[in-house]
Design a protein around this motif. Structure first.
Motif, PDB file in Angstrom:
ATOM      1  N   GLY A  99     -10.823   2.310  -0.110  1.00 25.02           N
ATOM      2  CA  GLY A  99     -10.300   1.011   0.300  1.00 25.02           C
ATOM      3  C   GLY A  99      -8.812   0.876   0.072  1.00 25.02           C
ATOM      4  N   SER A 100      -8.319  -0.342   0.302  1.00 22.50           N
ATOM      5  CA  SER A 100      -6.882  -0.620   0.211  1.00 22.50           C
ATOM      6  C   SER A 100      -6.629  -1.878  -0.603  1.00 22.50           C
ATOM      7  CB  SER A 100      -6.283  -0.813   1.608  1.00 22.50           C
ATOM      8  OG  SER A 100      -6.407   0.349   2.390  1.00 22.50           O
ATOM      9  N   LEU A 112       3.593  -2.849  -3.076  1.00 25.02           N
ATOM     10  CA  LEU A 112       3.013  -1.509  -3.118  1.00 25.02           C
ATOM     11  C   LEU A 112       1.728  -1.550  -2.304  1.00 25.02           C
ATOM     12  CD1 LEU A 112       3.363   1.370  -4.285  1.00 25.02           C
ATOM     13  CD2 LEU A 112       1.736   0.694  -6.064  1.00 25.02           C
ATOM     14  N   GLN A 113       1.788  -0.969  -1.120  1.00 22.53           N
ATOM     15  CA  GLN A 113       0.603  -0.857  -0.278  1.00 22.53           C
ATOM     16  C   GLN A 113      -0.143   0.396  -0.682  1.00 22.53           C
ATOM     17  OE1 GLN A 113      -0.644  -2.972   2.172  1.00 22.53           O
ATOM     18  NE2 GLN A 113      -2.402  -1.577   2.119  1.00 22.53           N
ATOM     19  N   MET A 114      -1.383   0.230  -1.083  1.00 21.91           N
ATOM     20  CA  MET A 114      -2.180   1.347  -1.580  1.00 21.91           C
ATOM     21  C   MET A 114      -3.380   1.543  -0.663  1.00 21.91           C
ATOM     22  SD  MET A 114      -2.069   0.592  -5.675  1.00 21.91           S
ATOM     23  CE  MET A 114      -3.121  -0.856  -5.554  1.00 21.91           C
ATOM     24  N   ASN A 115      -3.418   2.688   0.010  1.00 20.52           N
ATOM     25  CA  ASN A 115      -4.509   3.026   0.912  1.00 20.52           C
ATOM     26  C   ASN A 115      -5.266   4.236   0.379  1.00 20.52           C
ATOM     27  OD1 ASN A 115      -3.578   1.005   2.683  1.00 20.52           O
ATOM     28  ND2 ASN A 115      -2.233   2.449   3.743  1.00 20.52           N
ATOM     29  N   SER A 116      -6.448   4.446   0.907  1.00 19.04           N
ATOM     30  CA  SER A 116      -7.278   5.599   0.523  1.00 19.04           C
ATOM     31  C   SER A 116      -7.375   5.700  -0.998  1.00 19.04           C
ATOM     32  CB  SER A 116      -6.697   6.893   1.107  1.00 19.04           C
ATOM     33  OG  SER A 116      -6.616   6.812   2.511  1.00 19.04           O
ATOM     34  N   LEU A 117      -7.694   4.605  -1.614  1.00 19.81           N
ATOM     35  CA  LEU A 117      -7.727   4.567  -3.074  1.00 19.81           C
ATOM     36  C   LEU A 117      -8.822   5.456  -3.637  1.00 19.81           C
ATOM     37  CD1 LEU A 117      -6.937   0.808  -3.524  1.00 19.81           C
ATOM     38  CD2 LEU A 117      -5.697   2.660  -4.649  1.00 19.81           C
TER      39      LEU A 117
END
Length: 121
Positions: free
Chosen positions: A16-17, A81-86
């Motif tokens: 998720g993101s 801070l955009q966090m993808n593919s956590l």
């Protein structure tokens, strides 16, 4: 003086993101390089990403390259801070930091209180 307040943390499933925000007080936000760090219990604080005062360049840790993006809006005194593919290993307390000289790794003068990010498997 700069005061920093992080928000946007929470619980998310792996893959998720989330987008973290760090709101800064003061009229000189645009003069500061900004960074995100993270820390898990018993571990040293780990550098995640940094952005120059102008936003012209960014620098990411190898562990988050291709997944996390740092950005800033100087008009809103905010860094993101955009966090993808956590991943579960991204679980940590995330801190934003500011410094007028340091960009990237190094000592930062100002820190926020942190926001918890938990990634479930």
């Amino acid at each position: 003086q700069v005061q920093l307040v992080e928000s946007g943390g929470g619980l998310v499933q792996a893959g998720g993101s989330l987008r973290l925000s760090c709101a800064a007080s003061g009229r000189t936000f645009s003069r500061y390089h900004m960074a995100w760090f993270r820390q898990t219990p018993g571990q040293d604080r780990e550098f995640v990403a940094a952005i120059r005062w102008s936003g012209a360049s960014t620098y990411n840790a190898d562990s988050v390259k291709g997944r996390f993006t740092i950005a800033r809006d100087n008009a809103k005194n905010t860094v993101y801070l955009q966090m993808n593919s956590l991943k579960p290993e991204d679980t940590a307390v995330y801190y934003c930091a500011a410094d007028s000289i340091t960009y990237g790794l190094g000592r930062y003068d100002y820190w926020g209180q942190g926001t918890q990010v938990t990634v479930s498997s």
